[in-house]
Design a protein around this motif. Structure first.
Motif, PDB file in Angstrom:
ATOM      1  N   GLN A 177       0.699  -0.780   0.098  1.00  0.00           N
ATOM      2  CA  GLN A 177       0.093   0.236   0.152  1.00  0.00           C
ATOM      3  C   GLN A 177       0.412   1.093  -0.099  1.00  0.00           C
ATOM      4  O   GLN A 177       0.792   2.459  -0.391  1.00  0.00           O
ATOM      5  CB  GLN A 177      -1.360  -0.115   1.621  1.00  0.00           C
ATOM      6  CG  GLN A 177      -1.480  -1.814   1.353  1.00  0.00           C
ATOM      7  CD  GLN A 177      -2.224  -1.792  -0.053  1.00  0.00           C
ATOM      8  OE1 GLN A 177      -2.971  -1.190  -0.511  1.00  0.00           O
ATOM      9  NE2 GLN A 177      -2.398  -2.710  -0.202  1.00  0.00           N
ATOM     10  N   LEU A 178       2.077   0.984   0.432  1.00  0.00           N
ATOM     11  CA  LEU A 178       2.597   2.677   0.395  1.00  0.00           C
ATOM     12  C   LEU A 178       3.411   3.037  -0.840  1.00  0.00           C
ATOM     13  O   LEU A 178       3.235   3.811  -1.163  1.00  0.00           O
ATOM     14  CB  LEU A 178       4.529   1.712   1.022  1.00  0.00           C
ATOM     15  CG  LEU A 178       4.720   1.727   2.597  1.00  0.00           C
ATOM     16  CD1 LEU A 178       3.506   0.967   2.848  1.00  0.00           C
ATOM     17  CD2 LEU A 178       5.668   2.029   3.387  1.00  0.00           C
ATOM     18  N   ALA A 179       3.665   1.839  -1.841  1.00  0.00           N
ATOM     19  CA  ALA A 179       4.017   2.100  -3.456  1.00  0.00           C
ATOM     20  C   ALA A 179       2.235   2.388  -3.894  1.00  0.00           C
ATOM     21  O   ALA A 179       2.405   3.327  -4.639  1.00  0.00           O
ATOM     22  CB  ALA A 179       4.747   1.120  -3.205  1.00  0.00           C
ATOM     23  N   LYS A 180       1.400   1.829  -3.648  1.00  0.00           N
ATOM     24  CA  LYS A 180       0.396   2.027  -4.435  1.00  0.00           C
ATOM     25  C   LYS A 180       0.288   3.618  -3.758  1.00  0.00           C
ATOM     26  O   LYS A 180      -0.416   3.999  -5.025  1.00  0.00           O
ATOM     27  CB  LYS A 180      -0.761   1.039  -3.745  1.00  0.00           C
ATOM     28  CG  LYS A 180      -2.317   0.734  -4.495  1.00  0.00           C
ATOM     29  CD  LYS A 180      -3.585   0.029  -3.838  1.00  0.00           C
ATOM     30  CE  LYS A 180      -4.194   0.262  -4.471  1.00  0.00           C
ATOM     31  NZ  LYS A 180      -5.476  -1.533  -3.978  1.00  0.00           N
ATOM     32  N   THR A 181      -0.552   4.141  -2.781  1.00  0.00           N
ATOM     33  CA  THR A 181      -1.001   5.455  -2.733  1.00  0.00           C
ATOM     34  C   THR A 181      -0.123   6.513  -2.617  1.00  0.00           C
ATOM     35  O   THR A 181      -0.498   7.411  -3.403  1.00  0.00           O
ATOM     36  CB  THR A 181      -0.951   5.297  -1.523  1.00  0.00           C
ATOM     37  OG1 THR A 181      -0.021   5.179  -0.158  1.00  0.00           O
ATOM     38  CG2 THR A 181      -2.429   4.566  -0.179  1.00  0.00           C
ATOM     39  N   SER A 182       1.139   6.650  -2.862  1.00  0.00           N
ATOM     40  CA  SER A 182       2.025   6.806  -3.308  1.00  0.00           C
ATOM     41  C   SER A 182       2.223   7.353  -5.238  1.00  0.00           C
ATOM     42  O   SER A 182       2.213   8.462  -5.698  1.00  0.00           O
ATOM     43  CB  SER A 182       3.712   7.004  -3.082  1.00  0.00           C
ATOM     44  OG  SER A 182       3.919   6.627  -1.526  1.00  0.00           O
ATOM     45  N   ALA A 183       1.870   6.083  -5.896  1.00  0.00           N
ATOM     46  CA  ALA A 183       2.032   6.972  -7.345  1.00  0.00           C
ATOM     47  C   ALA A 183       0.508   6.925  -7.428  1.00  0.00           C
ATOM     48  O   ALA A 183       0.224   7.720  -8.781  1.00  0.00           O
ATOM     49  CB  ALA A 183       2.005   5.039  -7.706  1.00  0.00           C
ATOM     50  N   LYS A 184      -0.033   6.908  -6.491  1.00  0.00           N
ATOM     51  CA  LYS A 184      -2.005   7.315  -6.921  1.00  0.00           C
ATOM     52  C   LYS A 184      -1.651   8.928  -6.875  1.00  0.00           C
ATOM     53  O   LYS A 184      -2.118   9.691  -7.385  1.00  0.00           O
ATOM     54  CB  LYS A 184      -3.185   6.905  -6.643  1.00  0.00           C
ATOM     55  CG  LYS A 184      -4.457   6.993  -6.875  1.00  0.00           C
ATOM     56  CD  LYS A 184      -4.827   7.247  -7.928  1.00  0.00           C
ATOM     57  CE  LYS A 184      -4.831   5.786  -8.813  1.00  0.00           C
ATOM     58  NZ  LYS A 184      -5.501   6.064 -10.191  1.00  0.00           N
ATOM     59  N   LEU A 185      -1.125   9.507  -5.486  1.00  0.00           N
ATOM     60  CA  LEU A 185      -0.707  11.102  -5.055  1.00  0.00           C
ATOM     61  C   LEU A 185       0.046  11.551  -6.410  1.00  0.00           C
ATOM     62  O   LEU A 185      -0.176  12.556  -7.037  1.00  0.00           O
ATOM     63  CB  LEU A 185       0.257  11.149  -3.719  1.00  0.00           C
ATOM     64  CG  LEU A 185      -0.561  10.656  -2.738  1.00  0.00           C
ATOM     65  CD1 LEU A 185      -0.238  10.424  -1.324  1.00  0.00           C
ATOM     66  CD2 LEU A 185      -2.169  12.080  -2.821  1.00  0.00           C
ATOM     67  N   ALA A 186       1.567  10.500  -6.823  1.00  0.00           N
ATOM     68  CA  ALA A 186       2.233  10.917  -7.718  1.00  0.00           C
ATOM     69  C   ALA A 186       0.981  11.592  -9.398  1.00  0.00           C
ATOM     70  O   ALA A 186       0.364  12.492  -9.717  1.00  0.00           O
ATOM     71  CB  ALA A 186       2.458  10.407  -8.365  1.00  0.00           C
ATOM     72  N   GLN A 187      -0.172  10.326  -9.757  1.00  0.00           N
ATOM     73  CA  GLN A 187      -1.076  10.893 -10.494  1.00  0.00           C
ATOM     74  C   GLN A 187      -1.958  12.617 -10.081  1.00  0.00           C
ATOM     75  O   GLN A 187      -2.146  13.487 -11.118  1.00  0.00           O
ATOM     76  CB  GLN A 187      -2.699   9.959 -11.196  1.00  0.00           C
ATOM     77  CG  GLN A 187      -1.257   8.543 -11.071  1.00  0.00           C
ATOM     78  CD  GLN A 187      -2.217   7.601 -11.375  1.00  0.00           C
ATOM     79  OE1 GLN A 187      -3.544   7.810 -11.320  1.00  0.00           O
ATOM     80  NE2 GLN A 187      -1.669   6.228 -11.850  1.00  0.00           N
ATOM     81  N   LEU A 188      -2.333  12.711  -8.955  1.00  0.00           N
ATOM     82  CA  LEU A 188      -3.028  13.297  -8.079  1.00  0.00           C
ATOM     83  C   LEU A 188      -2.228  15.065  -8.327  1.00  0.00           C
ATOM     84  O   LEU A 188      -3.295  15.318  -8.498  1.00  0.00           O
ATOM     85  CB  LEU A 188      -3.205  13.621  -6.550  1.00  0.00           C
ATOM     86  CG  LEU A 188      -4.604  14.561  -6.065  1.00  0.00           C
ATOM     87  CD1 LEU A 188      -5.470  14.369  -6.658  1.00  0.00           C
ATOM     88  CD2 LEU A 188      -3.865  14.386  -4.215  1.00  0.00           C
ATOM     89  N   ALA A 189      -0.609  14.770  -8.714  1.00  0.00           N
ATOM     90  CA  ALA A 189       0.008  15.965  -8.623  1.00  0.00           C
ATOM     91  C   ALA A 189      -0.281  15.953  -9.792  1.00  0.00           C
ATOM     92  O   ALA A 189      -0.127  17.515 -10.172  1.00  0.00           O
ATOM     93  CB  ALA A 189       1.394  15.602  -7.623  1.00  0.00           C
ATOM     94  N   GLU A 190      -0.451  15.426 -11.045  1.00  0.00           N
ATOM     95  CA  GLU A 190      -0.221  15.751 -12.116  1.00  0.00           C
ATOM     96  C   GLU A 190      -1.407  16.632 -12.418  1.00  0.00           C
ATOM     97  O   GLU A 190      -1.028  17.276 -13.637  1.00  0.00           O
ATOM     98  CB  GLU A 190      -0.086  14.336 -13.160  1.00  0.00           C
ATOM     99  CG  GLU A 190       1.593  13.434 -13.154  1.00  0.00           C
ATOM    100  CD  GLU A 190       1.928  12.237 -13.377  1.00  0.00           C
ATOM    101  OE1 GLU A 190       1.262  11.684 -13.821  1.00  0.00           O
ATOM    102  OE2 GLU A 190       3.085  11.810 -13.341  1.00  0.00           O
ATOM    103  N   ALA A 191      -2.391  15.988 -12.138  1.00  0.00           N
ATOM    104  CA  ALA A 191      -3.688  16.389 -12.188  1.00  0.00           C
ATOM    105  C   ALA A 191      -3.650  17.880 -11.433  1.00  0.00           C
ATOM    106  O   ALA A 191      -4.957  18.744 -11.589  1.00  0.00           O
ATOM    107  CB  ALA A 191      -5.201  16.091 -11.958  1.00  0.00           C
TER     108      ALA A 191
END
Length: 284
Positions: A177-191
């Motif tokens: 979940q550490l990698a999973k949530t961090s990757a999704k937060l990167a998508q939020l930042a890109e948006a």
């Protein structure tokens, strides 16, 4: 003088007639200050005597952040499984059932969508009462789904951490979940959608090592314990005495790990202020 002498030995008052003080009427803070529970609730669960911030859960944070406490809960019925058939002092499946019955929660995090100071906001909030706020597969999945909702609807995201770290009963599933949530937060930042992280007492372990420290703005509550390993473990590992106040919000703010400390009374105003500043919008 019969008024002052007990004619019959023993206590004769019937149980139903006893005037016991109801449990939970008073709260004693770690500094020894005592406060009426009703007054504590009116003060947003902050002791007026010493400003101690009592641990609260998603129910109370939603009341603080959402206008009129009106919100829609996302993925409310998502629950953990037991893929490893884990057992320590009891089976993990039994532990889950017991804690669900006790807390009336489905897992260690809830997500709400509603208005905060008149504008839409997505808030995911952890509950320490559910197995120490431990991060398992459901916690990670609900955070990811909350972020997906934010991206799809262009709504700012707030995550309130209160956790002992990864859930050992789910082993590698939890660590994923550490990698999973961090990757999704990167998508939020890109948006280019704002993410505000609020670290409350305690924020430790894998939670700190991932989403809790990845906010556009990282906030701490006064006096909160925030770190990876606890102070005792750090001291035993390094063999050195730790600075006073080590791993408190105030210490982390001074050393650059936090951007701000927000008292609970100011939380709603501060979060919305930071969102308005990030989005270059008029201040509400």
């Amino acid at each position: 003088m019969a008024w002052f002498k007990r004619k019959e030995k023993g206590i004769t008052t019937a149980t139903e007639d006893k005037k016991d003080v109801p449990k939970g009427l008073w709260y004693k803070s770690p500094t020894g200050k005592i406060i009426d529970q009703d007054e504590l609730a009116r003060n947003l669960w902050v002791s007026p005597e010493d400003d101690y911030h009592v641990r609260i859960g998603s129910k109370e944070y939603f009341e603080i952040l959402f206008d009129n406490n009106e919100f829609k809960e996302l993925d409310a019925k998502l629950t953990s499984k037991d893929p490893l058939k884990f057992e320590d002092t009891k089976k993990y499946s039994d532990r889950l059932k017991d804690v669900m019955d006790k807390t009336k929660l489905k897992d260690a995090i809830r997500t709400g969508v509603g208005k905060s100071k008149g504008k839409d906001l997505v808030v995911s909030c952890m509950d320490f009462a559910f197995i120490g706020g431990s991060m398992g597969a459901v916690v990670g999945e609900k955070i990811v789904r909350a972020i997906d909702y934010s991206i799809k609807n262009n709504v700012p995201f707030v995550l309130i951490s209160k956790s002992g770290g990864a859930r050992m009963m789910e082993a590698a599933y939890s660590l994923m979940q550490l990698a999973k949530t961090s990757a999704k937060l990167a998508q939020l930042a890109e948006a280019k959608i704002p993410y505000i992280s609020l670290c409350t007492d305690p924020t430790t372990g894998g939670t700190t090592a991932s989403y809790a420290m990845l906010g556009d703005i990282n906030i701490g509550e006064p006096g909160a314990l925030i770190g990876f390993a606890g102070p005792r473990v750090v001291k035993d590992t390094t063999g050195k005495d730790l600075p006073e106040g080590f791993q408190t919000s105030e210490f982390l703010l001074e050393h650059g790990f936090l951007d701000f400390i927000a008292p609970r009374k100011e939380l709603k105003d501060k979060i919305n202020l930071y969102i308005d500043l990030i989005q270059n919008q008029p201040i509400r």
